[in-house]
Scaffold this active site. Structure first.
Site, PDB file in Angstrom:
ATOM      1  N   LYS A   1      22.556-123.911  -2.600  1.00 12.80           N
ATOM      2  CA  LYS A   1      22.579-125.022  -1.637  1.00 12.80           C
ATOM      3  C   LYS A   1      21.385-124.971  -0.697  1.00 12.80           C
ATOM      4  CE  LYS A   1      26.579-124.320   0.367  1.00 12.80           C
ATOM      5  NZ  LYS A   1      26.989-123.091  -0.328  1.00 12.80           N
TER       6      LYS A   1
ATOM      7  N   ARG B   1      19.967-111.769  -4.149  1.00 12.67           N
ATOM      8  CA  ARG B   1      19.359-112.662  -3.156  1.00 12.67           C
ATOM      9  C   ARG B   1      18.822-111.868  -1.968  1.00 12.67           C
ATOM     10  NH1 ARG B   1      22.296-117.837  -0.518  1.00 12.67           N
ATOM     11  NH2 ARG B   1      23.752-116.359   0.426  1.00 12.67           N
TER      12      ARG B   1
ATOM     13  N   ARG C   1      21.591-110.010   3.095  1.00  9.31           N
ATOM     14  CA  ARG C   1      22.625-110.370   4.053  1.00  9.31           C
ATOM     15  C   ARG C   1      23.868-109.505   3.822  1.00  9.31           C
ATOM     16  NH1 ARG C   1      23.106-116.850   3.598  1.00  9.31           N
ATOM     17  NH2 ARG C   1      25.283-116.257   3.778  1.00  9.31           N
TER      18      ARG C   1
HETATM   19  P1  AMP Z   1      26.346-119.791   4.665  1.00  9.42           P
HETATM   20  O1  AMP Z   1      24.959-119.392   4.970  1.00  9.42           O
HETATM   21  O2  AMP Z   1      26.528-121.279   4.575  1.00  9.42           O
HETATM   22  O3  AMP Z   1      26.893-119.097   3.437  1.00  9.42           O
HETATM   23  O4  AMP Z   1      27.256-119.325   5.901  1.00  9.42           O
HETATM   24  C1  AMP Z   1      27.327-117.956   6.285  1.00  9.42           C
HETATM   25  C2  AMP Z   1      28.579-117.732   7.120  1.00  9.42           C
HETATM   26  O5  AMP Z   1      28.540-118.547   8.294  1.00  9.42           O
HETATM   27  C3  AMP Z   1      29.887-118.101   6.431  1.00  9.42           C
HETATM   28  O6  AMP Z   1      30.371-117.084   5.574  1.00  9.42           O
HETATM   29  C4  AMP Z   1      30.790-118.317   7.648  1.00  9.42           C
HETATM   30  O7  AMP Z   1      31.189-117.085   8.226  1.00  9.42           O
HETATM   31  C5  AMP Z   1      29.841-119.014   8.614  1.00  9.42           C
HETATM   32  N1  AMP Z   1      29.877-120.485   8.410  1.00  9.42           N
HETATM   33  C6  AMP Z   1      28.887-121.286   7.945  1.00  9.42           C
HETATM   34  N2  AMP Z   1      29.287-122.571   7.871  1.00  9.42           N
HETATM   35  C7  AMP Z   1      30.574-122.581   8.300  1.00  9.42           C
HETATM   36  C8  AMP Z   1      31.555-123.588   8.436  1.00  9.42           C
HETATM   37  N3  AMP Z   1      31.313-124.868   8.103  1.00  9.42           N
HETATM   38  N4  AMP Z   1      32.771-123.229   8.924  1.00  9.42           N
HETATM   39  C9  AMP Z   1      33.041-121.962   9.275  1.00  9.42           C
HETATM   40  N5  AMP Z   1      32.184-120.952   9.134  1.00  9.42           N
HETATM   41  C10 AMP Z   1      30.946-121.239   8.655  1.00  9.42           C
END
Ligand code: AMP
Length: 213
Positions: A13, A127, A160
């Site tokens: 994404k 990654r 990460r």
């Molecule tokens: P991502 O980079 O989109 O995978 O997001 C990393 C982390 O940020 C996720 O595992 C959640 O802990 C938090 N996070 C990101 N977007 C959301 C969301 N829409 N709702 C809740 N937590 C989020």
């Protein structure tokens, strides 16, 4: 173009969002990136989010929804936006509907990137993310020119915490339990398009653009 990009962790994404935002000339809004920037800067929001992020769980809706509402109040969304990583459950989708209805900015499309769990694990375990600009790379599939260094800004690359295996499994469970239902939700409104997330980056971007036109 007002667009949501949805897909499991590791679907690409973030990478596709950068290309699509450039193509449609719209801001890329990634809730994960906003949380990570807050963590890095030691803000109150970052502190609130940290434990949930470290466990691979969703940050509570009250915090996340407020943050997105605030971001969508910026003037740069006037010509559209690309939401990456939000909404992630039905409550967030409903709150977003309300925010957009109030602003008279209906969604144009929800693009789902499809990929199976075996591929996800292969992708995410390799990654690496830039500590400075957040750009993703991969030790095998999207190698940086210099190992450990971001091609875009020369920042240091790191893995990460939530890309490590145990946390990753938890994130995948959360995706199927909480995020998959929003795909049905948007399908009901005729907004859903989906494409396979397999193939090379440019090929997927081309498929995405074709699906959205
Ligand atoms: P991502 O980079 O989109 O995978 O997001 C990393 C982390 O940020 C996720 O595992 C959640 O802990 C938090 N996070 C990101 N977007 C959301 C969301 N829409 N709702 C809740 N937590 C989020």
């Amino acid at each position: 173009m007002r667009l949501i990009l949805v897909g499991p962790p590791g679907a690409g994404k973030g990478t596709q969002a950068v290309h699509l935002a450039k193509y449609f000339k719209i801001p890329h809004i990634s809730t994960g990136d906003i949380f990570r920037a807050n963590l890095k800067n030691g803000t109150e929001l970052g502190k609130q989010a940290q434990t949930f992020m470290d466990r691979g769980e969703l940050v509570p809706d009250s915090v996340t929804n407020e943050m997105v509402k605030d971001r969508l109040g910026n003037a740069d969304v006037a010509n559209g936006f690309l939401l990456d990583g939000f909404p992630r459950n039905t409550n967030q989708a409903q709150v977003l509907d309300q925010i957009l209805a109030d602003k008279k900015m209906p969604l144009d499309a929800v693009l789902e990137l499809k990929i199976d769990n075996a591929q996800i694990i292969k992708r995410l375990s390799g990654r690496r993310t830039c500590q400075e600009c957040g750009a993703p790379s991969h030790i095998e599939f999207e190698k940086p020119k210099v190992a450990g260094v971001c091609d875009k800004c020369q920042g240091a690359l790191y893995q990460r915490e939530d890309d490590k295996e145990e946390v990753l499994t938890r994130r995948l469970d959360i995706y199927s339990e909480q995020t998959m239902p929003i795909i049905k939700y948007y399908e009901k409104f005729g907004l859903l398009k989906n494409i396979s997330a397999l193939g090379d980056v440019t090929e997927i971007t081309d498929k995405a653009i074709a699906a959205l036109k």
